[in-house]
Design a protein around this motif. Structure first.
Motif, PDB file in Angstrom:
ATOM      1  N   CYS A   1       0.765  -1.263   0.028  1.00  0.00           N
ATOM      2  CA  CYS A   1      -0.059   0.031  -0.248  1.00  0.00           C
ATOM      3  C   CYS A   1       0.801   1.299   0.015  1.00  0.00           C
ATOM      4  O   CYS A   1       0.477   2.113  -0.713  1.00  0.00           O
ATOM      5  CB  CYS A   1      -0.965   0.001   1.175  1.00  0.00           C
ATOM      6  SG  CYS A   1      -0.148  -0.168   2.831  1.00  0.00           S
ATOM      7  N   CYS A   2       2.041   1.061   0.788  1.00  0.00           N
ATOM      8  CA  CYS A   2       2.895   2.464   0.976  1.00  0.00           C
ATOM      9  C   CYS A   2       3.596   2.488  -0.459  1.00  0.00           C
ATOM     10  O   CYS A   2       3.943   3.771  -0.830  1.00  0.00           O
ATOM     11  CB  CYS A   2       3.944   2.188   1.988  1.00  0.00           C
ATOM     12  SG  CYS A   2       2.840   2.384   3.584  1.00  0.00           S
TER      13      CYS A   2
ATOM     14  N   ASN B   1      -4.219   3.196   3.647  1.00  0.00           N
ATOM     15  CA  ASN B   1      -4.124   3.100   5.122  1.00  0.00           C
ATOM     16  C   ASN B   1      -3.464   4.575   5.602  1.00  0.00           C
ATOM     17  O   ASN B   1      -2.570   5.119   4.918  1.00  0.00           O
ATOM     18  CB  ASN B   1      -3.458   1.910   5.429  1.00  0.00           C
ATOM     19  CG  ASN B   1      -3.893   0.798   4.824  1.00  0.00           C
ATOM     20  OD1 ASN B   1      -5.196   0.430   5.218  1.00  0.00           O
ATOM     21  ND2 ASN B   1      -3.484  -0.162   4.114  1.00  0.00           N
TER      22      ASN B   1
ATOM     23  N   CYS C   1      -0.535   4.363   7.063  1.00  0.00           N
ATOM     24  CA  CYS C   1       0.944   4.344   7.019  1.00  0.00           C
ATOM     25  C   CYS C   1       1.270   5.172   5.617  1.00  0.00           C
ATOM     26  O   CYS C   1       2.385   5.417   5.585  1.00  0.00           O
ATOM     27  CB  CYS C   1       1.231   2.882   7.057  1.00  0.00           C
ATOM     28  SG  CYS C   1       0.198   1.839   5.957  1.00  0.00           S
ATOM     29  N   CYS C   2       0.273   4.986   4.743  1.00  0.00           N
ATOM     30  CA  CYS C   2       0.487   5.509   3.358  1.00  0.00           C
ATOM     31  C   CYS C   2       0.770   7.013   3.193  1.00  0.00           C
ATOM     32  O   CYS C   2       1.301   7.445   2.346  1.00  0.00           O
ATOM     33  CB  CYS C   2      -0.599   5.337   2.427  1.00  0.00           C
ATOM     34  SG  CYS C   2      -0.708   3.243   2.515  1.00  0.00           S
TER      35      CYS C   2
HETATM   36 ZN   LIG Z   1       0.735   2.030   3.654  1.00  0.00          ZN
END
Ligand SMILES: [Zn+2]
Length: 312
Positions: free
Chosen positions: A20-21, A115, A117-118
């Motif tokens: 995702c990142c 998310n 974290c992204c």
């Molecule tokens: Zn992420």
């Protein structure tokens, strides 16, 4: 290597991040590139590692192969162009990020930040593609260049909302492009740490500490020199006054308290008022010494006009 280039190199060494990142970082790099539309998808950078990184990320996430070409722009600067060739490939690529390629006004598509974290990964991509940071020895300035006003505002909003950091980005217009910028060492250091460049962040704070230390020392030295000058100048005026008295009437004509301080000062031009006071037969406070010296100066001032009138 410039501080900005060094920071980008540090960011390019980040590996092993979540899928995702990877997508979010890749999106950040392309979204802030010069061309992100169905006519052209092209990113230009002077940072070769960044060019390779966006090529890798694009292949891994969107499964699109890009062309990377490098050319010498100035004597020592290489400029890399990363291009998605072919209309079909561009369409697939743009659709992957939820864009049509026909938007008159490019905006940030939050769906690509899947998310929490992204967010940092996306901002890393933005910085790698269109960011720069000034050498902290010179000033504290970090900027991101966005090709659209609304996109610049989206980036500004995202930065100002980063949880736990007090970032206060501003937006301005420069020659048809839009700058999102941060001032202040703490803000810049915080952002660099967030996007994955803790070493550069630490270096910035170290430079800041050294600068502050140097300024402190300079300020203190200036202060002390100024004080020394003032003391020396006052002492010189007192010496002139005492000499005037010696030449015109002799110190022995003075009341005893003035005689004593005049002799002491005459023999010790470098002594402070406090030291003079301590060295009198009956010690005297600083202001007491000052008072006696003033009387000497007044007396000398009265003597000088007499001399002038005798001459005339
Ligand atoms: Zn992420």
């Amino acid at each position: 290597m410039s501080f900005a280039a060094q920071t980008k190199s540090e960011l390019c060494r980040i590996a092993g991040q979540e899928q995702c990142c990877q997508k979010a970082e890749c999106y950040g790099m392309w979204l802030s590139s010069k061309h992100f539309s169905h006519q052209a998808v092209c990113l230009t950078t002077e940072h070769l590692e960044a060019a390779h990184r966006v090529a890798d990320l694009t292949a891994q996430t969107a499964h699109v192969i890009v062309d990377v070409s490098v050319r010498l722009t100035r004597q020592t600067t290489h400029s890399s162009q990363v291009t998605v060739a072919g209309e079909d490939q561009r369409e697939t690529f743009l659709r992957f990020f939820g864009h049509t390629g026909c938007e008159p006004n490019l905006r940030l598509n939050y769906a690509n930040l899947e998310n929490p974290c992204c967010e940092a990964a996306f901002l890393r991509g933005i910085f790698l593609s269109c960011g720069s940071v000034t050498n902290p020895e010179r000033e504290y300035h970090l900027e991101l260049v966005a090709p659209f006003w609304n996109l610049a505002k989206d980036i500004q909003l995202l930065l100002s909302r980063v949880e736990g950091l007090d970032l206060q980005p501003a937006v301005t217009n420069r020659k048809g492009t839009f700058l999102v910028y941060l001032k202040g060492s703490e803000q810049i250091a915080d952002l660099l740490t967030l996007i994955g460049a803790p070493q550069s962040s630490m270096q910035l704070m170290q430079v800041k500490m050294l600068k502050e230390l140097r300024n402190d020392v300079n300020r203190k030295m200036n202060f002390e020199t100024a004080n020394l000058d003032k003391t020396a100048a006052a002492s010189a005026r007192q010496l002139i006054a005492i000499e005037t008295i010696m030449n015109h009437m002799g110190l022995s004509q003075l009341p005893e308290d003035l005689q004593e301080i005049a002799r002491l000062r005459y023999e010790n031009p470098e002594m402070s008022l406090r030291e003079l006071g301590e060295n009198l037969a009956i010690p005297l406070s600083r202001s007491g010494v000052n008072h006696r010296l003033r009387r000497l100066m007044e007396l000398a001032a009265e003597l000088v006009p007499q001399k002038d009138s005798q001459k005339g």
